[in-house]
Design a protein around this motif. Structure first.
Motif, PDB file in Angstrom:
ATOM      1  N   ALA A  50       9.444  -0.460   4.185  1.00 53.97           N
ATOM      2  CA  ALA A  50       9.612  -1.905   4.234  1.00 53.97           C
ATOM      3  C   ALA A  50       9.049  -2.534   2.976  1.00 53.97           C
ATOM      4  O   ALA A  50       8.175  -1.951   2.318  1.00 53.97           O
ATOM      5  CB  ALA A  50       8.928  -2.489   5.465  1.00 53.97           C
ATOM      6  N   ILE A  51       9.547  -3.706   2.678  1.00 55.78           N
ATOM      7  CA  ILE A  51       9.056  -4.480   1.542  1.00 55.78           C
ATOM      8  C   ILE A  51       8.906  -5.921   1.999  1.00 55.78           C
ATOM      9  O   ILE A  51       9.820  -6.496   2.598  1.00 55.78           O
ATOM     10  CB  ILE A  51       9.997  -4.349   0.332  1.00 55.78           C
ATOM     11  N   SER A  52       7.742  -6.499   1.731  1.00 52.15           N
ATOM     12  CA  SER A  52       7.470  -7.850   2.233  1.00 52.15           C
ATOM     13  C   SER A  52       8.224  -8.893   1.422  1.00 52.15           C
ATOM     14  O   SER A  52       8.584  -8.673   0.266  1.00 52.15           O
ATOM     15  CB  SER A  52       5.967  -8.137   2.189  1.00 52.15           C
ATOM     16  N   GLY A  53       8.426 -10.034   2.049  1.00 50.24           N
ATOM     17  CA  GLY A  53       9.153 -11.106   1.375  1.00 50.24           C
ATOM     18  C   GLY A  53       8.264 -11.936   0.471  1.00 50.24           C
ATOM     19  O   GLY A  53       8.745 -12.565  -0.459  1.00 50.24           O
ATOM     20  N   SER A  54       6.963 -11.906   0.726  1.00 47.93           N
ATOM     21  CA  SER A  54       6.067 -12.767  -0.038  1.00 47.93           C
ATOM     22  C   SER A  54       5.598 -12.103  -1.330  1.00 47.93           C
ATOM     23  O   SER A  54       5.830 -12.606  -2.422  1.00 47.93           O
ATOM     24  CB  SER A  54       4.851 -13.125   0.822  1.00 47.93           C
ATOM     25  N   SER A  55       4.976 -10.947  -1.204  1.00 50.85           N
ATOM     26  CA  SER A  55       4.364 -10.307  -2.365  1.00 50.85           C
ATOM     27  C   SER A  55       5.122  -9.094  -2.867  1.00 50.85           C
ATOM     28  O   SER A  55       4.791  -8.558  -3.913  1.00 50.85           O
ATOM     29  CB  SER A  55       2.930  -9.876  -2.022  1.00 50.85           C
ATOM     30  N   GLY A  56       6.106  -8.654  -2.095  1.00 50.18           N
ATOM     31  CA  GLY A  56       6.813  -7.443  -2.487  1.00 50.18           C
ATOM     32  C   GLY A  56       6.031  -6.174  -2.176  1.00 50.18           C
ATOM     33  O   GLY A  56       6.356  -5.107  -2.690  1.00 50.18           O
ATOM     34  N   THR A  57       5.019  -6.312  -1.346  1.00 46.76           N
ATOM     35  CA  THR A  57       4.238  -5.140  -0.943  1.00 46.76           C
ATOM     36  C   THR A  57       5.112  -4.172  -0.158  1.00 46.76           C
ATOM     37  O   THR A  57       5.917  -4.589   0.674  1.00 46.76           O
ATOM     38  CB  THR A  57       3.047  -5.567  -0.073  1.00 46.76           C
ATOM     39  N   THR A  58       4.948  -2.890  -0.423  1.00 44.21           N
ATOM     40  CA  THR A  58       5.775  -1.884   0.232  1.00 44.21           C
ATOM     41  C   THR A  58       4.948  -1.000   1.158  1.00 44.21           C
ATOM     42  O   THR A  58       3.732  -0.863   1.002  1.00 44.21           O
ATOM     43  CB  THR A  58       6.478  -1.002  -0.803  1.00 44.21           C
ATOM     44  N   ALA A  59       5.636  -0.414   2.109  1.00 45.02           N
ATOM     45  CA  ALA A  59       5.017   0.530   3.035  1.00 45.02           C
ATOM     46  C   ALA A  59       6.040   1.617   3.331  1.00 45.02           C
ATOM     47  O   ALA A  59       7.249   1.350   3.329  1.00 45.02           O
ATOM     48  CB  ALA A  59       4.584  -0.168   4.314  1.00 45.02           C
ATOM     49  N   TYR A  60       5.533   2.829   3.596  1.00 47.41           N
ATOM     50  CA  TYR A  60       6.424   3.965   3.823  1.00 47.41           C
ATOM     51  C   TYR A  60       5.970   4.767   5.032  1.00 47.41           C
ATOM     52  O   TYR A  60       4.773   4.904   5.292  1.00 47.41           O
ATOM     53  CB  TYR A  60       6.441   4.877   2.597  1.00 47.41           C
ATOM     54  N   GLY A  61       6.938   5.314   5.721  1.00 42.56           N
ATOM     55  CA  GLY A  61       6.628   6.257   6.772  1.00 42.56           C
ATOM     56  C   GLY A  61       6.133   7.561   6.169  1.00 42.56           C
ATOM     57  O   GLY A  61       6.510   7.918   5.045  1.00 42.56           O
ATOM     58  N   ASP A  62       5.317   8.270   6.908  1.00 44.47           N
ATOM     59  CA  ASP A  62       4.701   9.494   6.383  1.00 44.47           C
ATOM     60  C   ASP A  62       5.743  10.532   5.962  1.00 44.47           C
ATOM     61  O   ASP A  62       5.525  11.271   4.994  1.00 44.47           O
ATOM     62  CB  ASP A  62       3.775  10.099   7.436  1.00 44.47           C
ATOM     63  N   SER A  63       6.842  10.607   6.664  1.00 46.59           N
ATOM     64  CA  SER A  63       7.824  11.656   6.383  1.00 46.59           C
ATOM     65  C   SER A  63       8.601  11.418   5.097  1.00 46.59           C
ATOM     66  O   SER A  63       9.265  12.341   4.611  1.00 46.59           O
ATOM     67  CB  SER A  63       8.795  11.775   7.556  1.00 46.59           C
ATOM     68  N   VAL A  64       8.521  10.223   4.527  1.00 43.59           N
ATOM     69  CA  VAL A  64       9.292   9.933   3.317  1.00 43.59           C
ATOM     70  C   VAL A  64       8.417   9.552   2.122  1.00 43.59           C
ATOM     71  O   VAL A  64       8.941   9.347   1.020  1.00 43.59           O
ATOM     72  CB  VAL A  64      10.323   8.810   3.562  1.00 43.59           C
ATOM     73  N   LYS A  65       7.124   9.466   2.319  1.00 43.44           N
ATOM     74  CA  LYS A  65       6.223   9.095   1.225  1.00 43.44           C
ATOM     75  C   LYS A  65       6.374  10.051   0.060  1.00 43.44           C
ATOM     76  O   LYS A  65       6.406  11.267   0.236  1.00 43.44           O
ATOM     77  CB  LYS A  65       4.770   9.099   1.708  1.00 43.44           C
ATOM     78  N   GLY A  66       6.489   9.469  -1.126  1.00 42.62           N
ATOM     79  CA  GLY A  66       6.619  10.275  -2.331  1.00 42.62           C
ATOM     80  C   GLY A  66       8.039  10.690  -2.639  1.00 42.62           C
ATOM     81  O   GLY A  66       8.311  11.234  -3.714  1.00 42.62           O
TER      82      GLY A  66
END
Length: 124
Positions: A50-66
Motif C-alpha cells: 500500500a501507499i498512503s495518499g498523504s505522504s506516500g509512505t509505503t508498506a509491504y506484506g512479508d511475502s513480497v518485501k524486497g
C-alpha cells in the motif's frame, strides 16, 4: 467515488518481472491511499502493498518485501505494482483498492473501492 481498473496481468515464468497498473478516476485521486491485494485459488485475500495518499509512505506484506515495489503517479491517476523475482506462489488475482484513510492499510476492510482484478500466473 473512485473507479479502479487493473491491467498488466499475464503468464510469466519464475524469476521474471511484471508490472501491474491501476487506473483511477476522480479529481481527488491523490488524496486516496492505494493498496494491492491478491487472492490465490482456495486461499484468503492477502495484503501485498500500500501507499498512503498523504505522504506516500509505503508498506509491504512479508511475502513480497524486497521483490515488489508500489508507486503512484497522481498526475495520471495511476498506481503501479512492479513485481520482480516472481515465484509460483505469487500466482493469484491481484486487486487494486482505494481508501480515504491513511491507517490500517493492510486490512482489506479499510478499503471502500476495488477494481475487478487481474490474473497473474507464474509457471514454467
Amino acid at each position: 467515488q473512485v473507479q479502479l481498473v487493473e491491467s498488466g496481468g499475464g503468464l510469466v515464468q519464475p524469476g521474471d518481472s511484471l508490472r501491474l497498473s491501476c487506473a483511477g478516476s476522480g479529481r481527488t485521486f491523490s488524496s486516496y491511499s492505494m493498496g494491492w491485494f491478491r487472492r490465490a485459488r482456495g486461499k484468503e485475500r492477502e495484503f501485498v502493498t500500500a501507499i498512503s495518499g498523504s505522504s506516500g509512505t509505503t508498506a509491504y506484506g512479508d511475502s513480497v518485501k524486497g521483490r515488489f515495489i508500489i508507486s503512484r503517479d497522481n498526475a495520471k491517476n495511476m498506481v503501479y505494482l512492479q513485481m520482480n523475482s516472481l515465484k509460483p506462489d505469487d500466482t493469484a488475482v491481484y486487486y487494486c483498492a482505494a481508501t480515504v484513510t491513511n491507517t490500517y492499510l493492510g486490512d482489506p476492510a479499510t478499503y471502500r473501492y476495488w477494481g475487478q482484478g487481474t490474473q497473474v500466473t507464474v509457471s514454467s
